[in-house]
Design a protein around this motif. Structure first.
Motif, PDB file in Angstrom:
ATOM      1  N   GLN A 186       0.885  -0.652  -0.353  1.00 33.69           N
ATOM      2  CA  GLN A 186      -0.538  -0.337  -0.295  1.00 33.69           C
ATOM      3  C   GLN A 186      -1.296  -1.420  -1.056  1.00 33.69           C
ATOM      4  OE1 GLN A 186      -0.999   3.755  -1.655  1.00 33.69           O
ATOM      5  NE2 GLN A 186      -0.165   4.519   0.265  1.00 33.69           N
ATOM      6  N   PHE A 187      -1.854  -2.317  -0.281  1.00 31.41           N
ATOM      7  CA  PHE A 187      -2.536  -3.489  -0.827  1.00 31.41           C
ATOM      8  C   PHE A 187      -3.702  -3.055  -1.716  1.00 31.41           C
ATOM      9  CE2 PHE A 187      -5.522  -7.170   0.251  1.00 31.41           C
ATOM     10  CZ  PHE A 187      -4.940  -8.036  -0.653  1.00 31.41           C
ATOM     11  N   LEU A 188      -3.744  -3.608  -2.947  1.00 26.74           N
ATOM     12  CA  LEU A 188      -4.794  -3.313  -3.916  1.00 26.74           C
ATOM     13  C   LEU A 188      -4.893  -1.825  -4.258  1.00 26.74           C
ATOM     14  CD1 LEU A 188      -7.668  -5.694  -2.707  1.00 26.74           C
ATOM     15  CD2 LEU A 188      -5.928  -6.096  -4.447  1.00 26.74           C
ATOM     16  N   ALA A 189      -3.811  -1.073  -4.023  1.00 31.42           N
ATOM     17  CA  ALA A 189      -3.786   0.373  -4.286  1.00 31.42           C
ATOM     18  C   ALA A 189      -4.807   1.126  -3.449  1.00 31.42           C
ATOM     19  CB  ALA A 189      -4.017   0.658  -5.774  1.00 31.42           C
ATOM     20  N   LEU A 190      -5.165   0.559  -2.304  1.00 30.94           N
ATOM     21  CA  LEU A 190      -6.152   1.173  -1.417  1.00 30.94           C
ATOM     22  C   LEU A 190      -5.450   1.843  -0.242  1.00 30.94           C
ATOM     23  CD1 LEU A 190      -8.842  -1.657  -1.475  1.00 30.94           C
ATOM     24  CD2 LEU A 190      -8.892   0.509  -2.710  1.00 30.94           C
ATOM     25  N   GLY A 191      -4.530   2.743  -0.568  1.00 34.76           N
ATOM     26  CA  GLY A 191      -3.735   3.386   0.450  1.00 34.76           C
ATOM     27  C   GLY A 191      -4.514   4.308   1.361  1.00 34.76           C
ATOM     28  N   ALA A 192      -5.712   4.722   0.939  1.00 36.23           N
ATOM     29  CA  ALA A 192      -6.529   5.593   1.786  1.00 36.23           C
ATOM     30  C   ALA A 192      -7.053   4.849   3.014  1.00 36.23           C
ATOM     31  CB  ALA A 192      -7.698   6.156   0.979  1.00 36.23           C
ATOM     32  N   LEU A 193      -7.022   3.530   2.973  1.00 36.87           N
ATOM     33  CA  LEU A 193      -7.496   2.717   4.094  1.00 36.87           C
ATOM     34  C   LEU A 193      -6.307   2.242   4.914  1.00 36.87           C
ATOM     35  CD1 LEU A 193     -10.102   0.551   2.143  1.00 36.87           C
ATOM     36  CD2 LEU A 193     -10.511   2.663   3.416  1.00 36.87           C
ATOM     37  N   ARG A 194      -6.262   2.591   6.181  1.00 35.94           N
ATOM     38  CA  ARG A 194      -5.123   2.252   7.023  1.00 35.94           C
ATOM     39  C   ARG A 194      -4.892   0.756   7.098  1.00 35.94           C
ATOM     40  NH1 ARG A 194      -4.527   5.042  12.825  1.00 35.94           N
ATOM     41  NH2 ARG A 194      -4.205   6.791  11.384  1.00 35.94           N
ATOM     42  N   SER A 195      -5.955  -0.015   7.116  1.00 36.86           N
ATOM     43  CA  SER A 195      -5.819  -1.470   7.253  1.00 36.86           C
ATOM     44  C   SER A 195      -5.247  -2.116   5.994  1.00 36.86           C
ATOM     45  CB  SER A 195      -7.173  -2.103   7.584  1.00 36.86           C
ATOM     46  OG  SER A 195      -8.105  -1.856   6.552  1.00 36.86           O
ATOM     47  N   TYR A 196      -5.097  -1.347   4.926  1.00 32.31           N
ATOM     48  CA  TYR A 196      -4.542  -1.867   3.677  1.00 32.31           C
ATOM     49  C   TYR A 196      -3.119  -1.367   3.435  1.00 32.31           C
ATOM     50  CZ  TYR A 196      -8.930  -3.916   2.096  1.00 32.31           C
ATOM     51  OH  TYR A 196     -10.040  -4.709   1.965  1.00 32.31           O
ATOM     52  N   ARG A 197      -2.527  -0.708   4.442  1.00 37.26           N
ATOM     53  CA  ARG A 197      -1.167  -0.191   4.318  1.00 37.26           C
ATOM     54  C   ARG A 197      -0.231  -0.955   5.264  1.00 37.26           C
ATOM     55  NH1 ARG A 197      -3.657   5.092   5.153  1.00 37.26           N
ATOM     56  NH2 ARG A 197      -2.500   5.243   7.116  1.00 37.26           N
ATOM     57  N   ALA A 198       1.023  -1.102   4.863  1.00 36.06           N
ATOM     58  CA  ALA A 198       2.013  -1.773   5.709  1.00 36.06           C
ATOM     59  C   ALA A 198       3.397  -1.251   5.366  1.00 36.06           C
ATOM     60  CB  ALA A 198       1.952  -3.285   5.515  1.00 36.06           C
ATOM     61  N   LYS A 199       4.226  -1.069   6.388  1.00 29.84           N
ATOM     62  CA  LYS A 199       5.575  -0.553   6.197  1.00 29.84           C
ATOM     63  C   LYS A 199       6.493  -1.638   5.644  1.00 29.84           C
ATOM     64  CE  LYS A 199       9.348   1.761   8.661  1.00 29.84           C
ATOM     65  NZ  LYS A 199       9.808   2.272   9.982  1.00 29.84           N
ATOM     66  N   ILE A 200       7.313  -1.259   4.675  1.00 25.01           N
ATOM     67  CA  ILE A 200       8.318  -2.161   4.114  1.00 25.01           C
ATOM     68  C   ILE A 200       9.622  -1.991   4.890  1.00 25.01           C
ATOM     69  CG2 ILE A 200       9.700  -2.693   2.075  1.00 25.01           C
ATOM     70  CD1 ILE A 200       7.358  -1.671   0.372  1.00 25.01           C
ATOM     71  N   ASP A 201      10.227  -3.104   5.295  1.00 24.66           N
ATOM     72  CA  ASP A 201      11.496  -3.067   6.005  1.00 24.66           C
ATOM     73  C   ASP A 201      12.630  -2.951   4.975  1.00 24.66           C
ATOM     74  OD1 ASP A 201      13.764  -3.411   7.489  1.00 24.66           O
ATOM     75  OD2 ASP A 201      13.055  -5.166   8.586  1.00 24.66           O
ATOM     76  N   LEU A 202      13.153  -1.744   4.783  1.00 23.49           N
ATOM     77  CA  LEU A 202      14.177  -1.518   3.771  1.00 23.49           C
ATOM     78  C   LEU A 202      15.560  -1.983   4.211  1.00 23.49           C
ATOM     79  CD1 LEU A 202      13.128   1.966   2.365  1.00 23.49           C
ATOM     80  CD2 LEU A 202      12.646  -0.303   1.448  1.00 23.49           C
ATOM     81  N   HIS A 203      15.669  -2.470   5.436  1.00 23.96           N
ATOM     82  CA  HIS A 203      16.935  -3.027   5.891  1.00 23.96           C
ATOM     83  C   HIS A 203      17.046  -4.513   5.562  1.00 23.96           C
ATOM     84  CE1 HIS A 203      18.016   0.634   7.992  1.00 23.96           C
ATOM     85  NE2 HIS A 203      16.817   0.654   8.554  1.00 23.96           N
ATOM     86  N   ARG A 204      15.931  -5.100   5.187  1.00 26.37           N
ATOM     87  CA  ARG A 204      15.926  -6.517   4.828  1.00 26.37           C
ATOM     88  C   ARG A 204      15.306  -6.662   3.448  1.00 26.37           C
ATOM     89  NH1 ARG A 204      13.813  -9.967   9.951  1.00 26.37           N
ATOM     90  NH2 ARG A 204      12.333  -8.242  10.220  1.00 26.37           N
ATOM     91  N   LEU A 205      16.160  -6.745   2.464  1.00 26.36           N
ATOM     92  CA  LEU A 205      15.715  -6.906   1.082  1.00 26.36           C
ATOM     93  C   LEU A 205      16.772  -7.670   0.304  1.00 26.36           C
ATOM     94  CD1 LEU A 205      17.555  -4.710  -0.662  1.00 26.36           C
ATOM     95  CD2 LEU A 205      15.883  -3.100   0.238  1.00 26.36           C
ATOM     96  N   LYS A 206      16.372  -8.159  -0.852  1.00 31.23           N
ATOM     97  CA  LYS A 206      17.299  -8.848  -1.748  1.00 31.23           C
ATOM     98  C   LYS A 206      17.100  -8.274  -3.140  1.00 31.23           C
ATOM     99  CE  LYS A 206      20.299 -11.927  -3.123  1.00 31.23           C
ATOM    100  NZ  LYS A 206      21.724 -11.861  -2.719  1.00 31.23           N
ATOM    101  N   MET A 207      18.189  -7.738  -3.700  1.00 21.58           N
ATOM    102  CA  MET A 207      18.079  -7.050  -4.985  1.00 21.58           C
ATOM    103  C   MET A 207      19.056  -7.635  -5.988  1.00 21.58           C
ATOM    104  SD  MET A 207      18.290  -2.925  -5.655  1.00 21.58           S
ATOM    105  CE  MET A 207      20.055  -2.803  -5.334  1.00 21.58           C
ATOM    106  N   GLY A 208      18.657  -7.604  -7.251  1.00 24.60           N
ATOM    107  CA  GLY A 208      19.562  -8.023  -8.308  1.00 24.60           C
ATOM    108  C   GLY A 208      20.677  -7.007  -8.492  1.00 24.60           C
ATOM    109  N   LYS A 209      21.545  -7.234  -9.451  1.00 25.67           N
ATOM    110  CA  LYS A 209      22.670  -6.342  -9.706  1.00 25.67           C
ATOM    111  C   LYS A 209      22.200  -5.118 -10.488  1.00 25.67           C
ATOM    112  CE  LYS A 209      26.127 -10.029  -9.545  1.00 25.67           C
ATOM    113  NZ  LYS A 209      27.176 -10.766 -10.286  1.00 25.67           N
TER     114      LYS A 209
END
Length: 310
Positions: free
Chosen positions: A106-129
């Motif tokens: 939620q860009f700028l914490a403006l989740g109430a606005l649809r144009s400021y929201r985007a889905k995160i692809d949890l199948h493609r990530l890089k994480m530390g140990k």
């Protein structure tokens, strides 16, 4: 002061709690210098000051923490989507010790606005140990508490020119950095006010054997940037000549049980307590050459995958 002096107590090392610092005198109030950048109902700072580079991660219906928007154009020019940097523990249910199933940015914490929201692809990530089953009171906690996330379809307001520029920062040159007008800041979500805020004019040092972090792992930064719930994953920023460089990712705080006994301070040091790297401090994972290399490889891999899918 030795590392062993702090390694035995669970109250000395915390992953989630974060602090607002002051002069230690509650009679004159809490010296909280955070300023609203975006979100909530207020106007916040001017657009020129916002830099439009942060937002919140919402997983399974609840805001879990902060993420920073990374400028990857020099690393992977062909990348179509957006890379986010955050703390790995933000994506985990720490009670059930498992990862959340659905997350969005939620860009700028403006989740109430649809144009400021985007889905995160949890199948493609890089994480530390990072392992949510391991205790957060160990001195090793934090080294692997970082994650890069991918948003394949950016929100409508996305502008790569306003993203954070990652950089490996040398703390050997802090004095000359400040003499040149440089400043350290923390950009993070404030869950109480429900806004993205900035804490300015922070002090940032590398942990060593004489402090609460014990210098237990390379890249552990201690700082006095004011922050509260929701700031996990926020960006520790070096600002110089109008440019902002990501130098650390907020993890949590350390405090000494000797100074703040758990029976008197069950939530840790009270807001307004003094910053003391041997008693009470926030900490972050440095965005060093290791993370820069991981980010480059991750971004190039994403770009190659996107090209193959076209």
């Amino acid at each position: 002061m030795s590392l062993a002096a702090f390694s035995a107590s669970a109250a000395d090392f915390r992953a989630i709690a974060v602090n607002v610092f002051g002069d230690g005198d509650p009679a004159n109030g809490v010296e909280d210098d955070r300023q609203q950048l975006a979100g909530g109902r207020g106007q916040g700072a001017s657009l020129a000051d916002q830099r439009l580079n942060a937002g919140t991660i919402k997983c399974d219906g609840k805001i879990r923490g902060t993420a920073m928007v990374i400028d990857t154009r020099e690393l992977a020019p062909a990348l179509k989507g957006v890379v986010l940097a955050s703390a790995a523990h933000v994506l985990f249910d720490l009670d059930r010790k498992q990862r959340f199933q659905r997350c969005e940015f939620q860009f700028l914490a403006l989740g109430a606005l649809r144009s400021y929201r985007a889905k995160i692809d949890l199948h493609r990530l890089k994480m530390g140990k990072y392992d949510p089953r391991k205790a957060t009171d160990s001195v090793e906690f934090g080294e692997g508490d970082w994650i890069f996330l991918y948003v394949p379809r950016p929100w409508k307001a996305y502008n790569p020119a306003e993203s954070i520029v990652p950089s490996a920062f040398s703390f050997a040159n802090v004095t000359s950095f400040r003499q040149a007008g440089g400043e350290f800041r923390l950009i993070a979500f404030d869950v109480a006010a429900r806004v993205i805020s900035v804490s300015r004019h922070c002090r940032v040092v590398e942990s060593n054997r004489g402090d609460l972090g014990g210098g237990a792992w390379q890249g552990q930064l201690l700082d006095d940037c004011d922050s509260a719930g929701g700031s996990s994953g926020g960006g520790l920023i070096a600002v110089l000549q109008g440019r902002q460089y990501l130098i650390g990712i907020r993890n949590g705080s350390h405090w000494s049980e000797q100074a703040f006994p758990v029976n008197a301070y069950p939530q840790g040091p009270p807001d307004g307590a003094t910053w003391d790297r041997s008693k009470n401090t926030n900490f972050a994972r440095a965005f060093d050459s290791i993370l820069l290399s991981e980010l480059k490889n991750f971004s190039l891999g994403l770009a190659a995958g996107d090209a193959l899918s076209q």
